[in-house]
Design a protein around this motif. Structure first.
Motif, short mmCIF file in Angstrom:
data_model
loop_
_atom_site.label_atom_id
_atom_site.label_comp_id
_atom_site.label_asym_id
_atom_site.label_seq_id
_atom_site.Cartn_x
_atom_site.Cartn_y
_atom_site.Cartn_z
N GLY A 1 -8.12 -0.89 6.33
CA GLY A 1 -8.47 0.17 5.39
C GLY A 1 -8.61 1.51 6.08
N LEU A 2 -9.20 1.51 7.26
CA LEU A 2 -9.34 2.75 8.03
C LEU A 2 -7.98 3.32 8.40
CD1 LEU A 2 -12.23 1.52 10.34
CD2 LEU A 2 -12.44 3.27 8.57
N CYS A 3 -7.06 2.43 8.75
CA CYS A 3 -5.71 2.86 9.12
C CYS A 3 -4.99 3.47 7.92
CB CYS A 3 -4.94 1.65 9.65
SG CYS A 3 -3.21 1.99 10.03
N ASN B 1 0.81 -1.22 0.00
CA ASN B 1 0.00 0.00 0.00
C ASN B 1 0.84 1.27 0.00
OD1 ASN B 1 -3.07 -0.64 0.27
ND2 ASN B 1 -2.01 -2.16 1.55
N GLY B 2 2.10 1.14 -0.44
CA GLY B 2 2.89 2.32 -0.73
C GLY B 2 3.84 2.79 0.34
N PHE B 3 4.05 1.99 1.38
CA PHE B 3 4.93 2.38 2.48
C PHE B 3 6.17 1.49 2.53
CE2 PHE B 3 0.64 3.52 3.66
CZ PHE B 3 0.77 4.77 4.27
N HIS B 4 7.33 2.10 2.76
CA HIS B 4 8.46 1.31 3.21
C HIS B 4 8.11 0.81 4.61
CE1 HIS B 4 10.86 2.53 -0.15
NE2 HIS B 4 10.97 3.79 0.24
N LEU C 1 -3.38 7.23 7.71
CA LEU C 1 -1.98 7.52 7.41
C LEU C 1 -1.85 8.37 6.14
CD1 LEU C 1 -0.30 4.08 8.20
CD2 LEU C 1 -0.03 6.21 9.48
N ARG C 2 -2.63 8.06 5.14
CA ARG C 2 -2.55 8.85 3.90
C ARG C 2 -2.99 10.28 4.13
NH1 ARG C 2 -4.99 3.70 0.63
NH2 ARG C 2 -2.98 2.75 0.06
#
Length: 274
Positions: free
Chosen positions: A261-263, A62-65, A267-268
């Motif tokens: 999904g909520l998390c 989902n796009g995070f290191h 974060l985004r």
């Protein structure tokens, strides 16, 4: 993918595993990514394998290191209480990620710490104590290099006293209630505390839901941004709530698994991701 293991100097059991993705040129989000450091649970007595690599891989997707910290635990009751060691370990990990930010294409202003159960206590400890000068002095790191930019606290151990997970506090602080109260984290929230995402279940019989409720109430008093999600169903240590990490059918909870999904949305939003 950069997959490496780093060891804290002088502490051979304290390690950090990297899940650093290769850059993808010309993407909308750019090559620099935010990072999430994962702290597994385990009551400060062991580290749960269900709350480490699987969460790191999900974050990568989902796009995070991502990074997983194997912090100090008290494996034998004969060992002395842990004291500040888990806090120092997580401080070391955050500082290490910042030190390698350019090499790993990490945005050093977008580093979150995610913890489960006692790992959430370690994460939240950093959230309230990161600016203690003695931490930087002990580790030999720049002051403030251990600052988290957000916290994700999953069914967290947070408060001592009536609603505590006594076993975690005994591993950390010993049997003295006075000493345990020094690590009851709601009392130390301030303007330096980062935004927080918390989730818990009402049915959790190991770590009472009041841990999240009390901590969130203190965040509100200090006007710290937070999200709190309480799900009705589910016990403790649910991780992703999926079959691959469930010890019984009761741990497969698609509705409760919506925390993920909520998390990500939280974060985004905090990290201003596209």
């Amino acid at each position: 993918m950069i997959y490496q293991t780093f060891t804290r100097e002088g502490h051979p059991k304290t390690t950090m595993q990297t899940f650093v993705m290769d850059p993808i040129p010309k993407m909308l989000g750019g090559e620099i990514r935010p990072a999430v450091i994962v702290c597994p649970g385990g009551g400060y007595k062991h580290l749960s394998p269900r709350e480490g690599e699987n969460l790191a891989v999900w974050l990568n997707a989902n796009g995070f290191h991502a990074f997983v910290v194997n912090y100090t635990v008290r494996e034998e009751d004969s060992q002395p209480p842990l004291g500040d060691e888990p806090l120092l370990d997580v401080s070391w990990a955050v500082s290490l990620v910042r030190a390698h930010a350019q090499e790993w294409n990490v945005d050093s202003n977008r580093i979150a710490v995610l913890g489960c159960s006692a790992g959430a206590h370690a994460a939240a400890s950093l959230g309230v104590f990161w600016n203690r000068p003695d931490l930087a002095q002990t580790l030999g790191i720049p002051q403030g290099s251990n600052q988290p930019n957000a916290l994700v606290l999953c069914y967290p151990v947070l408060v001592a006293g009536e609603f505590s997970h006594l076993g975690s506090f005994q591993m950390l602080c010993g049997d003295s209630l006075e000493d345990q109260m020094k690590m009851s984290l709601e009392a130390f929230i301030g303007e330096h505390t980062p935004p927080c995402f918390l989730w818990h279940t009402m049915e959790d019989k190991s770590v009472p839901v009041e841990n999240s409720l009390i901590f969130a109430s203190a965040l509100r008093r200090h006007n710290i941004p937070f999200e709190l999600h309480i799900f009705e169903k589910g016990g403790h240590g649910l991780s992703t709530c999926q079959a691959d990490v469930a010890s019984s059918p009761a741990g497969i909870l698609p509705e409760t698994g919506k925390w993920m999904g909520l998390c990500l949305t939280f974060l985004r939003r905090q990290f201003k991701m596209l």
